[in-house]
Each structure stands twice: as C-alpha cells, then as structure tokens.
Design a protein around this motif. Structure first.
Motif, PDB file in Angstrom:
ATOM      1  N   ARG A  78       0.719  -1.305  -0.005  1.00 20.00           N
ATOM      2  CA  ARG A  78       0.285  -0.296   0.214  1.00 20.00           C
ATOM      3  C   ARG A  78       0.843   1.389   0.454  1.00 20.00           C
ATOM      4  NH1 ARG A  78      -5.116  -1.273   2.533  1.00 20.00           N
ATOM      5  NH2 ARG A  78      -5.051   0.707   4.001  1.00 20.00           N
ATOM      6  N   SER A  79       0.467   2.453  -0.931  1.00 21.42           N
ATOM      7  CA  SER A  79       0.954   2.976  -0.387  1.00 21.42           C
ATOM      8  C   SER A  79       0.725   4.155   0.775  1.00 21.42           C
ATOM      9  CB  SER A  79       0.548   4.611  -2.129  1.00 21.42           C
ATOM     10  OG  SER A  79       1.154   5.932  -1.832  1.00 21.42           O
ATOM     11  N   VAL A  80       2.417   5.042   1.325  1.00 25.05           N
ATOM     12  CA  VAL A  80       1.679   5.361   2.386  1.00 25.05           C
ATOM     13  C   VAL A  80       2.740   6.623   2.370  1.00 25.05           C
ATOM     14  CG1 VAL A  80       1.968   3.507   3.789  1.00 25.05           C
ATOM     15  CG2 VAL A  80       4.288   4.394   3.117  1.00 25.05           C
ATOM     16  N   ALA A  81       3.225   6.930   1.265  1.00 27.70           N
ATOM     17  CA  ALA A  81       3.965   8.667   0.536  1.00 27.70           C
ATOM     18  C   ALA A  81       4.354   8.059  -0.735  1.00 27.70           C
ATOM     19  CB  ALA A  81       5.435   8.748   1.494  1.00 27.70           C
ATOM     20  N   THR A  82       4.040   9.199  -1.325  1.00 29.08           N
ATOM     21  CA  THR A  82       4.867   9.442  -2.494  1.00 29.08           C
ATOM     22  C   THR A  82       5.583  11.029  -2.914  1.00 29.08           C
ATOM     23  OG1 THR A  82       4.357   9.344  -5.074  1.00 29.08           O
ATOM     24  CG2 THR A  82       2.324  10.265  -3.907  1.00 29.08           C
ATOM     25  N   THR A  83       6.209  11.450  -3.227  1.00 29.96           N
ATOM     26  CA  THR A  83       6.815  12.278  -4.342  1.00 29.96           C
ATOM     27  C   THR A  83       5.601  13.468  -4.828  1.00 29.96           C
ATOM     28  OG1 THR A  83       7.780  11.536  -6.267  1.00 29.96           O
ATOM     29  CG2 THR A  83       9.401  11.759  -4.363  1.00 29.96           C
ATOM     30  N   MET A  84       4.492  13.159  -5.701  1.00 24.66           N
ATOM     31  CA  MET A  84       4.176  13.974  -6.193  1.00 24.66           C
ATOM     32  C   MET A  84       3.373  14.409  -5.664  1.00 24.66           C
ATOM     33  SD  MET A  84       3.092  12.517 -10.889  1.00 24.66           S
ATOM     34  CE  MET A  84       4.831  13.679 -11.591  1.00 24.66           C
ATOM     35  N   GLY A  85       1.998  15.685  -5.608  1.00 24.36           N
ATOM     36  CA  GLY A  85       1.404  16.145  -4.429  1.00 24.36           C
ATOM     37  C   GLY A  85       0.032  16.493  -4.926  1.00 24.36           C
ATOM     38  N   TYR A  86      -0.435  17.801  -5.597  1.00 23.98           N
ATOM     39  CA  TYR A  86      -1.474  18.095  -4.839  1.00 23.98           C
ATOM     40  C   TYR A  86      -1.547  18.400  -6.950  1.00 23.98           C
ATOM     41  CZ  TYR A  86      -4.878  22.368  -6.982  1.00 23.98           C
ATOM     42  OH  TYR A  86      -5.689  22.790  -7.540  1.00 23.98           O
ATOM     43  N   SER A  87      -0.544  18.072  -7.517  1.00 22.93           N
ATOM     44  CA  SER A  87      -0.506  18.058  -9.115  1.00 22.93           C
ATOM     45  C   SER A  87       0.819  17.188  -9.197  1.00 22.93           C
ATOM     46  CB  SER A  87      -0.530  19.234  -9.873  1.00 22.93           C
ATOM     47  OG  SER A  87       0.618  19.928  -9.921  1.00 22.93           O
ATOM     48  N   PRO A  88       0.903  16.984 -10.683  1.00 27.02           N
ATOM     49  CA  PRO A  88       2.052  16.163 -11.560  1.00 27.02           C
ATOM     50  C   PRO A  88       3.666  16.984 -11.271  1.00 27.02           C
ATOM     51  CG  PRO A  88      -0.330  15.491 -12.353  1.00 27.02           C
ATOM     52  CD  PRO A  88      -0.490  16.395 -11.841  1.00 27.02           C
ATOM     53  N   LEU A  89       2.785  18.099 -10.877  1.00 22.00           N
ATOM     54  CA  LEU A  89       4.077  19.008 -10.626  1.00 22.00           C
ATOM     55  C   LEU A  89       5.316  18.990 -10.100  1.00 22.00           C
ATOM     56  CD1 LEU A  89       5.233  21.473 -12.784  1.00 22.00           C
ATOM     57  CD2 LEU A  89       3.990  22.862 -11.422  1.00 22.00           C
ATOM     58  N   GLU A  90       4.779  17.918  -8.929  1.00 22.92           N
ATOM     59  CA  GLU A  90       5.499  18.253  -7.270  1.00 22.92           C
ATOM     60  C   GLU A  90       6.803  17.114  -7.756  1.00 22.92           C
ATOM     61  OE1 GLU A  90       5.649  18.160  -2.973  1.00 22.92           O
ATOM     62  OE2 GLU A  90       3.648  17.888  -4.018  1.00 22.92           O
ATOM     63  N   GLY A  91       7.219  17.322  -6.286  1.00 22.20           N
ATOM     64  CA  GLY A  91       8.443  16.311  -6.583  1.00 22.20           C
ATOM     65  C   GLY A  91       9.938  16.544  -7.370  1.00 22.20           C
ATOM     66  N   LEU A  92      10.519  15.080  -8.322  1.00 24.48           N
ATOM     67  CA  LEU A  92      11.467  14.998  -8.911  1.00 24.48           C
ATOM     68  C   LEU A  92      11.746  16.325  -9.527  1.00 24.48           C
ATOM     69  CD1 LEU A  92      11.369  12.445  -7.100  1.00 24.48           C
ATOM     70  CD2 LEU A  92      12.232  10.870  -9.306  1.00 24.48           C
ATOM     71  N   THR A  93      13.145  16.374  -9.982  1.00 22.01           N
ATOM     72  CA  THR A  93      13.247  17.071 -11.493  1.00 22.01           C
ATOM     73  C   THR A  93      12.383  15.905 -12.563  1.00 22.01           C
ATOM     74  OG1 THR A  93      15.125  17.819 -10.736  1.00 22.01           O
ATOM     75  CG2 THR A  93      15.279  17.475 -13.019  1.00 22.01           C
ATOM     76  N   MET A  94      11.788  16.166 -13.394  1.00 23.29           N
ATOM     77  CA  MET A  94      11.103  15.599 -14.460  1.00 23.29           C
ATOM     78  C   MET A  94      12.116  16.527 -16.588  1.00 23.29           C
ATOM     79  SD  MET A  94       7.469  15.409 -12.854  1.00 23.29           S
ATOM     80  CE  MET A  94       7.268  15.844 -11.273  1.00 23.29           C
ATOM     81  N   GLY A  95      11.125  15.349 -16.918  1.00 22.69           N
ATOM     82  CA  GLY A  95      11.300  15.885 -19.087  1.00 22.69           C
ATOM     83  C   GLY A  95      11.246  17.417 -18.680  1.00 22.69           C
TER      84      GLY A  95
END
Length: 364
Positions: A213-230
């Motif tokens: 089960r998911s207990v935490a993830t880096t994306m948040g309110y939108s898919p913009l949050e978290g890691l450096t992406m493309g």
C-alpha cells in the motif's frame, strides 16, 4: 464471467492517444497510437504507421477507431472500453464504471490535471456517442495513493473552503498498482514489505509502498511536485512561483513550469534523457546530475516514511532503460545498506484491463 468481446484500453494524453486490446485472460493483442495531435501527426495500427494530419483529439479518435475497425476490431465487437484517467480526486478512489456521476467527477478534477483529464473525457464522450450501450470503465492514477495517511497527505494550511481540495493526491498510481500486482510474476520473489518504487519517465515520481500500500509519494496536488522531470520543474518555492506570476503572468508561468522546465529547461537541449546522455554539452551533464541528485534526495524521504526499505524497483522509460541513471541513484542510497534492485516493465494498460474486468464482474 461469460465470454465477452475484448477490452480496449485507452491512454489519452495532451498530444497522443494510445490504445491496446486485452482478452479476459489479460493477454495483449493489437496496439495502436495516434501521436503528434495538433502537430504533424502519425497513426500506428499494429506495425503499420502512416503520417497524417491530426488537428485535434476528435480527428485523432476518428482515424484511430477507423484503423482499429479495419484491423477487425470495431466497437460492436468489444466487451468493454477502459480508460486511464489521471485524477479521480476524493470521489473516485477505485476503478469505476463510467456513469453520469463518474463522468461529472472526472470533469470536476479537470483543473487538477489539465493536460490529462480533458483528453480522457474527450475519448469517453466519443465512445459514448458512437456506442452508447458499450460499457466503459476508468482507472485512476490517484486511486493507489488513497491509503496515504493524513499526516503525509495534508499541506500545512488552515481549514478553509478554499483549501479543502489542496492536498497531496499522488500520481502514477496505476503503474505502482501494476508493480504490486505483478511483482511475483515479474521477479519470482515475494513482494517486499517495504518497497522503494521509482517511476522515471517524462513524468517522474517515487512511492513508498509498505505491505503493498502507498504510504507516501513525491507528486502532490498536481503531477508538477517532486522530482526533476522531462519538462516539469519538480519542487519549487511557492513564493518563487508567485514572483514568476507577477513577472510573466499566469499562463506563461504555467507553461514554463510544466512544459519548459526540468531536463529541457536545465539543458536547453532536450527533455529526452537518451539524447542528453549522448551529448558532450556541459548543460546536458548538469541536467542529468540534477535529475539523479533530486531523485536520490527525494528517495531518502520515502525511506523515512517506511522506516527503512527492503528493495528498490525502477519502472518507466528512464527507469527501465537507463542503467547509468539507476546506478547513480542506487549508489547515492548506499549509506542505507545494500538492497535488491529490480527493473519492472511498466504494465499500466494491462492493469487497466484487469481493473475493467473486475468492475464488469458484478454485472456478469
């Protein structure tokens, strides 16, 4: 369930519509894609590709459905059509049949995933108009993260009507759900109790999966949050965003953060990790350094959420195909001890088909 026609899975994005066919045993058949929507488009049905104009999603769907019909898969021969929907909000936290209420809930979340929910709705509506009696289902990228505890989900904001929907929803959930469901089949080992899962592609996220089960993830309110992406910036100080809005305006800031940042913005060359890896340009090397550094740094926060980890898994285009990126991220986590590393092929479409058959089961 009695024998039925196959399941046609759609994965609609801002510039493409992918399709795949699965039988009730989840054996994949024909695949197809309309790409370059709004630009110089292309249609692929199986291995056959032809270039053609695709000015919008409606035109792309017309060509795609005609191509599938010519390949022996008309709508009348299908048992169900299933869709990937990025955002289900608080109302849709499990795969669901497309009813008027479900469609309204998907539309209500359009502002939360403006590049994804509207195209998915366009496909849903197209199928409903063409074949009103054909069942449709949806799987939601946010649903897998409905198990995240409130302390990890909530931003430090007061309780106000304006903040009620501002929370960490999380994304890539279909990919993570497929990883959990297919783990033993893919690896020959039991699912680890604490799994650090990295979905690295044009969009990137990390998920802390404890007991499946998911207990935490880096994306948040939108898919913009978290890691450096493309092309997405990942984490950025909210006051910096407000400054950009003051200086550039709202639409230009939205475009900058979602379409001109990330690997593309850092390198000034490309959002494609393969191209950057082949370049001798110092900006390309820095973009890769930035990507790996922040992936590892965010991974550290996921270890805290799980109280450690028992294995690492990579999926997605970069995660599956870029050995150097994987090695750099794993090396940065060596301080936490050596753990098994798995590369898991992303099977989102297969998972969506599995969800669809499960949703259809009560009606059988």
């Amino acid at each position: 369930m009695p024998d039925a026609g196959p399941c046609l899975v759609f994965n609609a994005g801002s510039s493409s519509i992918k399709a795949a066919v699965f039988d009730q045993h989840l054996v994949q058949g024909l695949t197809a894609e309309a790409s370059g929507i709004g630009q110089a488009g292309a249609l692929r049905i199986g291995d056959h590709v032809r270039q053609l104009g695709l000015p919008d999603h409606a035109a792309a769907l017309d060509h795609l459905m005609a191509g599938l019909a010519q390949a022996g898969l008309p709508l009348s021969g299908l048992g169900v059509v299933a869709h990937r929907v990025v955002h289900g909000g608080d109302a849709l936290t499990a795969p669901a049949a497309i009813t008027p209420q479900a469609r309204a809930a998907i539309a209500d979340c359009a502002a939360l995933a403006p590049l994804h929910n509207p195209p998915a709705l366009a496909v849903i509506d197209h199928i409903a108009l063409a074949a009103p009696d054909l069942p449709q289902t949806a799987s939601f990228d946010t649903a897998f993260h409905a198990t995240i505890p409130e302390v990890a989900r909530r931003y430090a904001l007061p309780d106000l009507p304006q903040t009620a929907a501002i929370k960490r929803y999380g994304f890539h959930g279909i990919s993570y759900a497929a990883m959990v469901a297919n783990w033993t089949r893919a690896t020959g080992t039991p699912l680890p109790r604490r799994l650090l899962a990295l979905h690295l592609g044009n969009g990137c996220s990390i998920c802390a999966i404890r007991d499946g089960r998911s207990v935490a993830t880096t994306m948040g309110y939108s898919p913009l949050e978290g890691l450096t992406m493309g092309t997405r910036s990942g984490n950025i100080d909210p006051n910096a965003v407000l400054r950009l809005v003051d200086d550039m305006g709202l639409e230009a800031t939205h475009d900058l953060l979602n379409r001109r940042a990330g690997l593309l913005g850092l390198s000034g060359i490309s959002s494609d990790m393969r191209r950057l890896g082949q370049s001798d340009d110092p900006r390309a090397r820095f973009a890769i350094d930035h990507f790996c550094y922040w992936a590892a740094r965010h991974a550290g926060s996921m270890l805290v959420a799980m109280g450690g980890f028992d294995a690492i898994a990579f999926t997605g285009g970069i995660g599956e195909n870029d050995k150097t990126v994987r090695q750099r991220i794993v090396a940065s986590l060596a301080f936490a001890g050596e753990k098994p590393v798995q590369v898991i092929h992303a099977e989102e479409e297969r998972q969506i088909a599995a969800d669809a058959w499960q949703v259809m089961e009560p009606a059988a």
